[in-house]
Design a protein around this motif. Structure first.
Motif, short mmCIF file in Angstrom:
data_model
loop_
_atom_site.label_atom_id
_atom_site.label_comp_id
_atom_site.label_asym_id
_atom_site.label_seq_id
_atom_site.Cartn_x
_atom_site.Cartn_y
_atom_site.Cartn_z
N GLY A 1 -3.63 7.59 -9.72
CA GLY A 1 -4.54 7.92 -10.81
C GLY A 1 -5.94 8.24 -10.35
N LEU A 2 -6.77 8.63 -11.30
CA LEU A 2 -8.14 9.02 -10.98
C LEU A 2 -8.99 7.84 -10.54
N ALA A 3 -8.72 6.65 -11.10
CA ALA A 3 -9.49 5.46 -10.73
C ALA A 3 -9.14 4.99 -9.33
N LYS A 4 -7.98 5.39 -8.84
CA LYS A 4 -7.51 5.01 -7.51
C LYS A 4 -7.55 3.50 -7.29
N LYS A 5 -7.16 2.77 -8.34
CA LYS A 5 -7.07 1.32 -8.20
C LYS A 5 -5.86 1.00 -7.34
N PRO A 6 -6.04 0.24 -6.30
CA PRO A 6 -4.91 -0.04 -5.40
C PRO A 6 -3.95 -1.10 -5.95
N THR A 7 -2.71 -0.91 -5.66
CA THR A 7 -1.68 -1.91 -5.89
C THR A 7 -1.11 -2.24 -4.53
N LEU A 8 -1.12 -3.50 -4.18
CA LEU A 8 -0.68 -3.91 -2.85
C LEU A 8 0.51 -4.84 -2.98
N MET A 9 1.60 -4.49 -2.30
CA MET A 9 2.78 -5.34 -2.27
C MET A 9 2.92 -5.89 -0.86
N LEU A 10 2.79 -7.20 -0.75
CA LEU A 10 2.89 -7.86 0.56
C LEU A 10 4.19 -8.65 0.61
N PRO A 11 5.06 -8.29 1.52
CA PRO A 11 6.34 -8.99 1.61
C PRO A 11 6.20 -10.41 2.14
N ALA B 1 12.98 -3.59 -1.35
CA ALA B 1 13.58 -4.82 -0.82
C ALA B 1 13.74 -4.73 0.69
N LYS B 2 14.16 -3.59 1.20
CA LYS B 2 14.32 -3.39 2.64
C LYS B 2 12.96 -3.49 3.34
N LEU B 3 11.94 -2.89 2.76
CA LEU B 3 10.60 -2.97 3.34
C LEU B 3 10.12 -4.42 3.37
N GLY B 4 10.40 -5.15 2.29
CA GLY B 4 10.03 -6.57 2.25
C GLY B 4 10.77 -7.37 3.31
N GLU B 5 12.03 -7.07 3.49
CA GLU B 5 12.85 -7.74 4.51
C GLU B 5 12.28 -7.52 5.91
N LYS B 6 11.70 -6.33 6.12
CA LYS B 6 11.14 -5.97 7.43
C LYS B 6 9.65 -6.33 7.54
N ASP B 7 9.11 -7.04 6.54
CA ASP B 7 7.69 -7.42 6.51
C ASP B 7 6.76 -6.22 6.53
N ILE B 8 7.12 -5.18 5.79
CA ILE B 8 6.29 -3.98 5.70
C ILE B 8 5.59 -4.00 4.34
N ALA B 9 4.25 -3.98 4.37
CA ALA B 9 3.45 -3.97 3.14
C ALA B 9 3.37 -2.55 2.60
N VAL B 10 3.20 -2.44 1.28
CA VAL B 10 3.08 -1.14 0.63
C VAL B 10 1.80 -1.13 -0.20
N LEU B 11 0.94 -0.16 0.04
CA LEU B 11 -0.29 0.03 -0.73
C LEU B 11 -0.13 1.32 -1.52
N VAL B 12 -0.32 1.22 -2.85
CA VAL B 12 -0.17 2.39 -3.71
C VAL B 12 -1.50 2.69 -4.37
N LEU B 13 -1.97 3.93 -4.21
CA LEU B 13 -3.18 4.43 -4.88
C LEU B 13 -2.73 5.48 -5.87
#
Length: 104
Positions: A68-78, A54-66
């Motif tokens: 597992g072996l497939a390395k499928k990205p999950t992107l959270m854009l505030p 929530a704090k990262l979202g408040e500060k407009d900081i995106a989070v990219l998570v890689l």
């Protein structure tokens, strides 16, 4: 754009005021002021709380998570507005011949 890359296993991220604190198995490893970060890229097992997200979202900081072996990205854009505006500018510049030629 400033991006913080975290690729070590067993990290824990916490927030102290406007500072991101990185903890490892041996204790506190580093601190980074949130105003210096636009994106955080996480690879490996890292723990963080919903409060920190929530704090990262408040500060407009995106989070990219890689993960597992497939390395499928999950992107959270505030702020989709922020990334959408960037894409609009990129598109406008791509239509300007003088701008394109400057990169050739």
């Amino acid at each position: 754009m400033s991006c913080l890359y975290l690729d070590k296993r067993g990290l824990t991220l916490k927030n102290e005021g406007n500072v991101l604190v990185v903890f490892g198995e041996s204790g506190r490893l580093s601190t980074v002021p949130l105003n210096l970060i636009e994106r955080i890229c996480i690879r490996g097992s890292t723990q963080l709380s919903a409060g920190l997200l929530a704090k990262l979202g408040e500060k407009d900081i995106a989070v990219l998570v890689l993960q597992g072996l497939a390395k499928k990205p999950t992107l959270m854009l505030p702020s989709l507005r922020k990334d959408a505006k960037r894409r609009q500018i990129q598109y406008q510049l791509s239509q300007q011949r003088s701008f394109i030629i400057s990169f050739v």
